[in-house]
Design an enzyme around this catalytic site. Structure first.
Site, PDB file in Angstrom:
ATOM      1  N   LEU A  76       0.829  -1.199   0.000  1.00 58.75           N
ATOM      2  CA  LEU A  76       0.000   0.000   0.000  1.00 58.75           C
ATOM      3  C   LEU A  76       0.870   1.257   0.000  1.00 58.75           C
ATOM      4  O   LEU A  76       1.790   1.381   0.815  1.00 58.75           O
ATOM      5  CB  LEU A  76      -0.914  -0.007   1.224  1.00 58.75           C
ATOM      6  N   GLN A 143       0.247  -5.170   1.682  1.00 55.22           N
ATOM      7  CA  GLN A 143      -0.984  -5.416   0.940  1.00 55.22           C
ATOM      8  C   GLN A 143      -0.742  -6.320  -0.265  1.00 55.22           C
ATOM      9  O   GLN A 143      -1.619  -7.082  -0.677  1.00 55.22           O
ATOM     10  CB  GLN A 143      -1.589  -4.084   0.482  1.00 55.22           C
ATOM     11  N   ASP A 255       6.150  -4.426  14.279  1.00 51.98           N
ATOM     12  CA  ASP A 255       5.753  -3.937  12.949  1.00 51.98           C
ATOM     13  C   ASP A 255       5.103  -2.558  13.024  1.00 51.98           C
ATOM     14  O   ASP A 255       5.460  -1.651  12.285  1.00 51.98           O
ATOM     15  CB  ASP A 255       4.799  -4.948  12.314  1.00 51.98           C
TER      16      ASP A 255
END
Length: 329
Positions: A76, A143, A255
């Site tokens: 993304l 993504q 993360d």
């Protein structure tokens, strides 16, 4: 009468100019042949002296063999530029590898519906697979991991050997991150679970554990991939997904974007926001898309790396060497 004959002493016959010329030519040919043999021996000696030490000193993990092509899919708000380090790592450690970073739907265009993106990436990747009869590896970030997962499920006869998912929300996303402000966390389901919301990529994998029924009714991407909603393509999609030889799942607790971070390993929240790990998920136990079968075959590898922020996964050399490199042969 005594006759006395004086004999002339024997001498070597005098060679003609022509015979002398042939003798010189023969000698020259012999010398040339000897020089050629010596030259070949000298060249062989030089090769042995130079190449053998280089082979002995060749860095661990670097092979001179033939490698399968590697296809990289961005995440993304990313594009090929952000994946340049990862591509360079591959060609550095595995010289000669054909690496392709697919240049489709970069940056703001990565918000397009995922089924639209899957179709575009499929066309691009199929052309590479057709030129690679021995198969390819796909390395998909964030993504992009969901795009690759959908592509594998919906592409018959694909030749992907290893699917590496690098910090991807494979089981969905639910959390306040840099992309989804905290104030929207509890309201996002109202936006995502309708026809308009499903035209935005993030909504295609927004998985609100507090509104399960709305998710099942309104989501048209992740529910189909997971088999949460039965459909007539489930068997075919499962067979397609099971064509891969290895599934590598990479993620970590620091993360900061993938929420919960265990989603990168197919874990996710229950209704109380307790994380349920992969093997206790319904889609695993029911083997709806082949995950359990792959795991039973010993083909699922999980790599957990601490201290890595989401935007640093693809540029972290330690992550590459620890979790990725060995699968790209």
């Amino acid at each position: 009468m005594l006759l006395i004959f004086r004999t002339r002493p024997k001498t070597s016959p005098v060679s003609s100019p022509k015979s002398v010329l042939w003798s010189v030519r023969d000698l020259t040919a012999d010398l040339r042949e000897m020089n050629t043999q010596r030259l070949l021996l000298l060249l062989l000696l030089v090769v042995l002296l130079l190449v053998v030490p280089l082979l002995l000193l060749w860095p661990p993990g670097v092979s001179v063999g033939r490698y399968k092509p590697v296809i990289i899919v961005h995440g993304l708000f990313d594009g090929p530029k952000e994946l340049a380090n990862l591509s360079n790592y591959i060609t550095k450690v595995h010289p000669g590898t054909a690496v392709t970073v697919i240049d489709l739907y970069p940056y703001i265009f990565s918000l397009k519906p995922l089924w639209v993106q899957v179709k575009g990436f499929r066309i691009a990747i199929q052309s590479i697979m057709q030129q690679s009869p021995d198969g390819v590896h796909i390395l998909c970030y964030s993504q992009g991991g969901l795009i690759c997962r959908a592509l594998l499920s919906t592409t018959p006869n694909h030749t992907v050997n290893t699917f590496i998912s690098l910090s991807s929300p494979l089981a969905g996303q639910y959390g306040d991150t840099g992309h989804v402000p905290g104030c929207l966390k509890t309201l996002a389901y109202k936006i995502c679970y309708n026809k308009c919301g499903q035209k935005v990529s993030v909504c295609d994998y927004w998985n609100d554990p507090h509104h399960r029924s709305r998710y099942l009714q309104g989501n048209s991407f992740l529910t189909l991939l997971n088999g949460d909603i039965p459909h007539n393509q489930m068997k075919a999609w499962r067979e397609n997904f099971l064509r891969i030889k290895n599934l590598v799942l990479i993620g970590g607790p620091d993360d900061g974007v993938i929420t919960p971070w265990q989603s990168s390993h197919f874990g996710f929240y229950d209704s109380n926001e307790n994380v349920v790990e992969m093997r206790n998920q319904e889609y695993y136990k029911n083997d709806t898309f082949g995950l359990k079968t792959l795991d039973d075959r010993g083909k699922v590898s999980v790599c957990v790396q601490s201290g890595v922020e989401h935007t640093k996964w693809h540029s972290n050399y330690s992550v590459f060497m620890s979790c990725i490199e060995k699968w790209l042969t």
